[in-house]
Design an enzyme around this catalytic site. Structure first.
Site, PDB file in Angstrom:
ATOM      1  N   CYS A  40      13.437  10.960   7.538  1.00  0.00           N
ATOM      2  CA  CYS A  40      13.110  10.522   8.907  1.00  0.00           C
ATOM      3  C   CYS A  40      14.291  10.697   9.853  1.00  0.00           C
ATOM      4  O   CYS A  40      14.109  11.024  11.008  1.00  0.00           O
ATOM      5  CB  CYS A  40      12.621   9.088   8.894  1.00  0.00           C
ATOM      6  SG  CYS A  40      13.809   7.974   8.147  1.00  0.00           S
TER       7      CYS A  40
ATOM      8  N   GLY B  96       1.263   4.423  13.253  1.00  0.00           N
ATOM      9  CA  GLY B  96       1.864   3.217  13.837  1.00  0.00           C
ATOM     10  C   GLY B  96       1.034   2.686  14.996  1.00  0.00           C
ATOM     11  O   GLY B  96       0.794   1.480  15.124  1.00  0.00           O
TER      12      GLY B  96
ATOM     13  N   LYS C  65       0.878  -1.183   0.000  1.00  0.00           N
ATOM     14  CA  LYS C  65       0.000   0.000   0.000  1.00  0.00           C
ATOM     15  C   LYS C  65       0.909   1.224   0.000  1.00  0.00           C
ATOM     16  O   LYS C  65       1.413   1.638   1.038  1.00  0.00           O
ATOM     17  CB  LYS C  65      -0.870  -0.020   1.258  1.00  0.00           C
ATOM     18  CG  LYS C  65      -2.251   0.599   1.138  1.00  0.00           C
ATOM     19  CD  LYS C  65      -2.272   2.038   0.693  1.00  0.00           C
ATOM     20  CE  LYS C  65      -2.259   3.033   1.818  1.00  0.00           C
ATOM     21  NZ  LYS C  65      -1.962   4.394   1.371  1.00  0.00           N
TER      22      LYS C  65
ATOM     23  N   GLU D 184       8.600   1.516  11.480  1.00  0.00           N
ATOM     24  CA  GLU D 184       9.712   2.469  11.317  1.00  0.00           C
ATOM     25  C   GLU D 184       9.071   3.844  11.356  1.00  0.00           C
ATOM     26  O   GLU D 184       8.392   4.233  10.399  1.00  0.00           O
ATOM     27  CB  GLU D 184      10.402   2.285   9.958  1.00  0.00           C
ATOM     28  CG  GLU D 184      10.876   0.894   9.655  1.00  0.00           C
ATOM     29  CD  GLU D 184      12.106   0.504  10.420  1.00  0.00           C
ATOM     30  OE1 GLU D 184      12.849   1.390  10.858  1.00  0.00           O
ATOM     31  OE2 GLU D 184      12.309  -0.709  10.601  1.00  0.00           O
TER      32      GLU D 184
ATOM     33  N   GLY E 288       6.259   5.171   8.528  1.00  0.00           N
ATOM     34  CA  GLY E 288       5.396   6.348   8.515  1.00  0.00           C
ATOM     35  C   GLY E 288       5.373   7.002   9.879  1.00  0.00           C
ATOM     36  O   GLY E 288       6.330   6.889  10.653  1.00  0.00           O
ATOM     37  N   SER E 289       4.270   7.658  10.179  1.00  0.00           N
ATOM     38  CA  SER E 289       4.206   8.469  11.396  1.00  0.00           C
ATOM     39  C   SER E 289       3.812   7.641  12.622  1.00  0.00           C
ATOM     40  O   SER E 289       3.188   6.578  12.501  1.00  0.00           O
ATOM     41  CB  SER E 289       3.171   9.575  11.185  1.00  0.00           C
ATOM     42  OG  SER E 289       1.902   8.986  10.990  1.00  0.00           O
TER      43      SER E 289
HETATM   44  P1  NAD Z   1       1.778   8.577   7.464  1.00  0.00           P
HETATM   45  O1  NAD Z   1       1.870   7.779   8.726  1.00  0.00           O
HETATM   46  O2  NAD Z   1       0.794   9.656   7.388  1.00  0.00           O
HETATM   47  O3  NAD Z   1       1.461   7.608   6.225  1.00  0.00           O
HETATM   48  C1  NAD Z   1       2.249   6.469   5.963  1.00  0.00           C
HETATM   49  C2  NAD Z   1       1.410   5.435   5.253  1.00  0.00           C
HETATM   50  O4  NAD Z   1       0.381   5.009   6.145  1.00  0.00           O
HETATM   51  C3  NAD Z   1       0.704   5.947   3.998  1.00  0.00           C
HETATM   52  O5  NAD Z   1       0.725   4.933   3.018  1.00  0.00           O
HETATM   53  C4  NAD Z   1      -0.715   6.190   4.487  1.00  0.00           C
HETATM   54  O6  NAD Z   1      -1.682   6.062   3.464  1.00  0.00           O
HETATM   55  C5  NAD Z   1      -0.869   5.050   5.490  1.00  0.00           C
HETATM   56  N1  NAD Z   1      -1.931   5.292   6.491  1.00  0.00           N
HETATM   57  C6  NAD Z   1      -2.393   6.471   6.962  1.00  0.00           C
HETATM   58  N2  NAD Z   1      -3.388   6.261   7.848  1.00  0.00           N
HETATM   59  C7  NAD Z   1      -3.545   4.917   7.953  1.00  0.00           C
HETATM   60  C8  NAD Z   1      -4.408   4.073   8.724  1.00  0.00           C
HETATM   61  N3  NAD Z   1      -5.327   4.577   9.560  1.00  0.00           N
HETATM   62  N4  NAD Z   1      -4.279   2.742   8.596  1.00  0.00           N
HETATM   63  C9  NAD Z   1      -3.353   2.202   7.753  1.00  0.00           C
HETATM   64  N5  NAD Z   1      -2.531   2.952   6.992  1.00  0.00           N
HETATM   65  C10 NAD Z   1      -2.610   4.289   7.095  1.00  0.00           C
HETATM   66  O7  NAD Z   1       3.267   9.072   7.183  1.00  0.00           O
HETATM   67  P2  NAD Z   1       3.765   9.994   5.992  1.00  0.00           P
HETATM   68  O8  NAD Z   1       3.229  11.357   6.226  1.00  0.00           O
HETATM   69  O9  NAD Z   1       3.510   9.320   4.692  1.00  0.00           O
HETATM   70  O10 NAD Z   1       5.345   9.962   6.229  1.00  0.00           O
HETATM   71  C11 NAD Z   1       5.968  10.792   7.142  1.00  0.00           C
HETATM   72  C12 NAD Z   1       6.314  10.050   8.409  1.00  0.00           C
HETATM   73  O11 NAD Z   1       7.062   8.869   8.097  1.00  0.00           O
HETATM   74  C13 NAD Z   1       7.205  10.860   9.308  1.00  0.00           C
HETATM   75  O12 NAD Z   1       6.792  10.714  10.644  1.00  0.00           O
HETATM   76  C14 NAD Z   1       8.581  10.221   9.110  1.00  0.00           C
HETATM   77  O13 NAD Z   1       9.471  10.410  10.164  1.00  0.00           O
HETATM   78  C15 NAD Z   1       8.215   8.791   8.931  1.00  0.00           C
HETATM   79  N6  NAD Z   1       9.284   8.049   8.253  1.00  0.00           N
HETATM   80  C16 NAD Z   1      10.025   7.151   8.973  1.00  0.00           C
HETATM   81  C17 NAD Z   1      11.068   6.458   8.365  1.00  0.00           C
HETATM   82  C18 NAD Z   1      11.892   5.443   9.129  1.00  0.00           C
HETATM   83  O14 NAD Z   1      12.573   4.644   8.503  1.00  0.00           O
HETATM   84  N7  NAD Z   1      11.857   5.430  10.439  1.00  0.00           N
HETATM   85  C19 NAD Z   1      11.357   6.683   7.015  1.00  0.00           C
HETATM   86  C20 NAD Z   1      10.586   7.612   6.316  1.00  0.00           C
HETATM   87  C21 NAD Z   1       9.547   8.283   6.946  1.00  0.00           C
END
Ligand code: NAD
Length: 498
Positions: A303, A250, A192, A268, A245-246
């Site tokens: 990140c 998570g 996804k 992550e 992601g965020s």
């Molecule tokens: P996000 O959490 O908003 O989205 C990430 C993914 O999750 C997207 O595909 C989104 O569609 C999906 N998502 C959103 N809501 C969901 C739900 N309720 N259920 C299931 N899936 C859902 O994050 P973002 O804005 O795309 O990315 C930025 C974040 O990612 C920042 O916090 C950044 O630090 C983090 N990040 C971490 C790493 C790492 O390796 N630690 C790497 C890159 C980014």
């Protein structure tokens, strides 16, 4: 068309029409069951690029079923390891032969400056597939030292169906970090991508099919997190969920696992990474430049960005002056220009979050010494000036909360103990930096700072051979390196009476 990184090539490719995207399920491209699409706008100039399929629960159902069927049929999971290895190498070959196409498509979708995207996106995706291709025929089990008359064999088996949910900042690189080891271990995958950046991953999926990956082994459901992502997280037939992601999302995924089938969830997440500069830093000018780029590249949408800069008081003013000079000199603009150093902010919501973090920092009493505002180098696009705040206190929002934008918090410290205290005063633990010419201090700091990676006398930079992951609220589990394979394998014991 040429694969070279030249301005002509970038200019030609940036004008190419982008077809509307479909879902990849069971080896077939198809629209979402609802027929709905989401518009994709380029952060470069705000123009509509195309639509992507807006998958809902019914599409995720089909995708997971197709992944499970492929797994049970054994077309991939039981394919001879040497043949699986060949196919993963062929995927890497295809990424390399489509390097320019993938890089430009990704930049049009998420706005990362091409100099960075070129290496970090197709460049690292190809090397990731190659690395895990080489692992396929080296995943061994063990024979345990059991008592006489018994034999204990430990098998390492694929988990089955892996759900992968990825963000928008480096979609191809992070997507490859999940897909390649999951496939190398023999699993089927449902991916996804982020609704903000799906295009290069959709192209990668087609390249995987072209390279001979059997139907149903990799499925892609584009669409929104709260619908498609949530359906994948709750699906009872997904064995492992791997996420980048965020933090708030998570948490939802852990909840979804608890409320469904207790699938393993690897996270992550974000960071507020301390970059610590001691007065004995070998080269202040270089440290300031690397530290500035360590935050401002990709408009801070990294990140591991070193977003908390801790500077020892004797060099504080000199260092901040040098770093601010670098920040002001960075060329922010069209990410498809070769001379651009900082590209676009990926989407208007992220730009609004960045600007509100600036406002809040000012309200809390931090001192704005560079940037702080949106820029308009390309009409219709989203851009922000590299921003530096000094006089930041450890308890201010800017020192505690991830912005995920080009906003740097500078905090002074007196001695090593205070640096460690401030560095570890965080809910996160993703990355850190230490600048010193004292070897013993460098090693002490590596041990003392709670983070998944500590950079010494540099910031950023990595390789597929080393793990990437965080501690505390930056997540669990690791992408990259041989360690990542463990996430996608189960152990099974055979206990045999001889
Ligand atoms: P996000 O959490 O908003 O989205 C990430 C993914 O999750 C997207 O595909 C989104 O569609 C999906 N998502 C959103 N809501 C969901 C739900 N309720 N259920 C299931 N899936 C859902 O994050 P973002 O804005 O795309 O990315 C930025 C974040 O990612 C920042 O916090 C950044 O630090 C983090 N990040 C971490 C790493 C790492 O390796 N630690 C790497 C890159 C980014």
């Amino acid at each position: 068309m040429s694969n070279a990184l030249t301005q002509d090539n970038l200019d030609t490719r940036r004008e190419q029409p982008v077809a509307d995207g479909s879902l990849l399920i069971g080896g077939q491209w198809r629209p979402a069951a609802s027929g709905h699409t989401l518009d994709v706008y380029s952060p470069i100039d705000g123009r509509r690029l195309c639509g992507i399929a807006d998958a809902a629960q019914a599409d995720v159902e089909l995708a997971v079923r197709s992944a499970r069927d492929a797994f049970e049929r054994g077309t991939w999971s039981r394919m001879a390891p040497a043949e699986r290895k060949r196919i993963l190498h062929r995927i890497a070959d295809r990424i390399e032969s489509h390097h320019a196409e993938l890089a430009v498509l990704g930049v049009r979708d998420n706005g990362t400056e091409i100099g960075m995207a070129w290496k970090a996106e197709p460049g690292s995706a190809a090397s990731t597939f190659r690395f895990y291709a080489e692992c396929v025929d080296k995943i061994n089990g063990d024979i345990a030292p059991t008592p006489h008359g018994t034999l204990g064999l430990v098998h390492r088996e694929p988990v089955g169906v892996v759900g992968a949910i990825v963000p928008w900042n480096f979609p191809l690189m992070i997507g490859a970090w999940k897909i390649a080891p999951a496939l190398a271990a023999g699993n089927s995958v449902v991916l996804k991508p982020s609704e903000e950046a799906s295009l290069s991953l959709l192209r990668l999926a087609q390249l995987c099919l072209d390279a001979g990956l059997p139907e149903g082994v990799l499925n892609v459901v584009t669409g929104q997190g709260r619908t498609a992502g949530d359906a994948l997280a709750r699906h009872p037939d997904v064995d492992v969920l791997t996420f980048t992601g965020s933090g708030p999302v998570g948490r939802r995924l852990l909840q979804a696992s608890a409320e469904s089938n207790l699938k393993r969830v690897y996270l992550e997440l974000g960071g507020k990474s301390p970059n610590i500069v001691f007065a004995d830093t070998p080269d202040i000018a270089r440290a300031a430049e690397v530290s500035a780029l360590g935050l401002f590249r990709n408009s801070g949408q990294v990140c591991v960005a070193g977003s908390r800069l801790l500077v020892q008081r004797p060099v504080h003013d000199e260092f901040v002056e040098e770093l601010t000079r670098v920040a002001r000199s960075l060329r922010v603009g069209d990410p498809l220009r070769l001379d651009t150093q900082v590209g676009a902010v990926s989407n208007p919501a992220q730009l609004a979050r960045n600007l509100s973090a600036v406002e809040k920092a000012q309200q809390e009493g931090a001192r704005l010494i560079a940037g702080g505002e949106a820029l308009f180098p390309v009409a219709g696009g989203h851009y922000m000036a590299p921003t530096v705040f000094t006089d930041v206190k450890p308890d201010m929002a800017l020192a505690q909360q991830e912005v995920f934008g080009p906003v740097l918090a500078v905090l002074p410290f007196d001695d090593e103990a205070e640096a460690v205290r401030i560095a570890n005063d965080s809910a996160y633990g993703l990355a850190a930096g230490v600048w010193t010419s004292d070897l013993s201090r460098a090693h002490r700091m590596v041990r003392a700072v709670r983070a998944g990676v500590v950079h010494v006398n540099t910031y950023g930079g990595s390789d597929i051979t080393v793990p990437m992951g965080g501690v505390r609220q930056s997540g669990n589990g690791h992408d990259k390196s041989l360690h990542a394979l463990d996430k996608y394998l189960d152990l099974k014991t055979a206990w045999i009476q001889l």
